[in-house]
Design an enzyme around this catalytic site. Structure first.
Site, PDB file in Angstrom:
ATOM      1  CB  SER A  35      -0.941  -0.002   1.208  1.00  0.00           C
ATOM      2  OG  SER A  35      -0.209  -0.078   2.424  1.00  0.00           O
ATOM      3  CG  ASP A  92       5.122  -6.276   6.244  1.00  0.00           C
ATOM      4  OD1 ASP A  92       4.166  -5.635   5.786  1.00  0.00           O
ATOM      5  OD2 ASP A  92       5.657  -7.228   5.648  1.00  0.00           O
ATOM      6  N   GLY A 105       2.760  -8.493   1.637  1.00  0.00           N
ATOM      7  CA  GLY A 105       2.080  -8.506   0.344  1.00  0.00           C
ATOM      8  C   GLY A 105       2.443  -9.699  -0.512  1.00  0.00           C
ATOM      9  CD  GLU A 111       8.250  -6.800  -1.380  1.00  0.00           C
ATOM     10  OE1 GLU A 111       7.319  -5.987  -1.428  1.00  0.00           O
ATOM     11  OE2 GLU A 111       8.445  -7.547  -0.390  1.00  0.00           O
TER      12      GLU A 111
END
Length: 250
Positions: A35, A92, A105, A111
């Site tokens: 997000s 996170d 996610g 990543e």
């Protein structure tokens, strides 16, 4: 962009917009997932559109790739880019040493590959993501589907000898079925509550057969941009006693 945002969205947007200021013309960029990273992609697209900023983006998930293309950011693969100037991504959790937990996610593998193929990684987060010690957020571990139950048992066994609190390991699901990553793997979430030695845990997990990658990012992040609900931003560099406050109003 909407005129009004919740405090949490204000914080995410403020961090994302400030981080995009680090992007320079001609850069090859890693584009994170989540997000907060989505705000960053939108802010980057605004600079591309309004300033003529020339960049190439390497997305860390199919979701980010789709968003970047929709907004007009040129997208290339990591194989095409080969090496990146900068990756901007969310987290996170992060601690004072800029150790991270990522993977909420379900994009932790791409990543980590993208972040480690970059000269610099900037993490963008709201203030609630900073913790004294990692572990409050479940630690994602990507595993291959074949024999995942056995892999889970091996993980649970390995945790017994480590400095962690809590040893529950659950399979992440999407509805009734196991959630699939972009690589068609599963995610096991480790509910540990406290991680005493992140580096030791990361090394131990990656030695277990069936484990593809874990969500601990150690010695990868260089800078954290923290957004606050009132629009302020704190930029922190690892190893430097530097706090920069900026009011990013609408």
């Amino acid at each position: 962009m909407p005129a009004e945002r919740s405090p949490i969205d204000t914080a995410k947007f403020a961090a994302a917009r400030r981080a995009v200021d680090f992007v320079q013309d001609g850069m090859k960029l890693g584009l994170g997932t989540g997000s907060t990273a989505a705000w960053m992609v939108r802010c980057l697209a605004e600079r591309v559109r309004e300033e003529g900023l020339r960049v190439q983006g390497v997305p860390t998930s199919s979701r980010t790739a789709e968003l970047a293309r929709e907004l007009g950011i040129p997208v290339v693969t990591l194989d095409e880019a080969r090496w990146l100037d900068l990756t901007i991504d969310g987290a996170d959790e992060f601690d004072s040493e800029f150790n991270l937990i990522k993977g909420g996610g379900a994009a932790l593998l791409q990543e980590k590959i993208v972040a480690t193929a970059s000269d610099r990684m900037i993490v963008i987060a709201d203030a609630a993501k900073e913790v004294a010690q990692l572990g409050a957020f479940p630690l994602p571990v990507e595993v291959i589907p074949f024999g995942w139950q056995s892999t889970r048992m091996l993980i649970e066994e390995a945790l017994i000898g480590l400095d962690v609190l809590g040893r529950e390991v659950t399979l992440r699901r999407s509805g009734e079925a196991p959630l699939l990553t972009d690589e068609k793997n599963y995610i096991l979430d480790l509910h540990l509550t406290r991680i005493g030695h992140p580096r030791q845990l990361a090394l131990t997990l990656n030695q277990i057969a069936g484990v593809v990658e874990n969500g601990l990012f150690i010695d990868i992040c260089d800078t954290v941009v923290v957004g606050h609900g009132d629009g302020r931003v704190t930029v922190r560099d690892l190893g430097a006693s530097r706090n920069i406050f900026a009011d990013l109003g609408e």
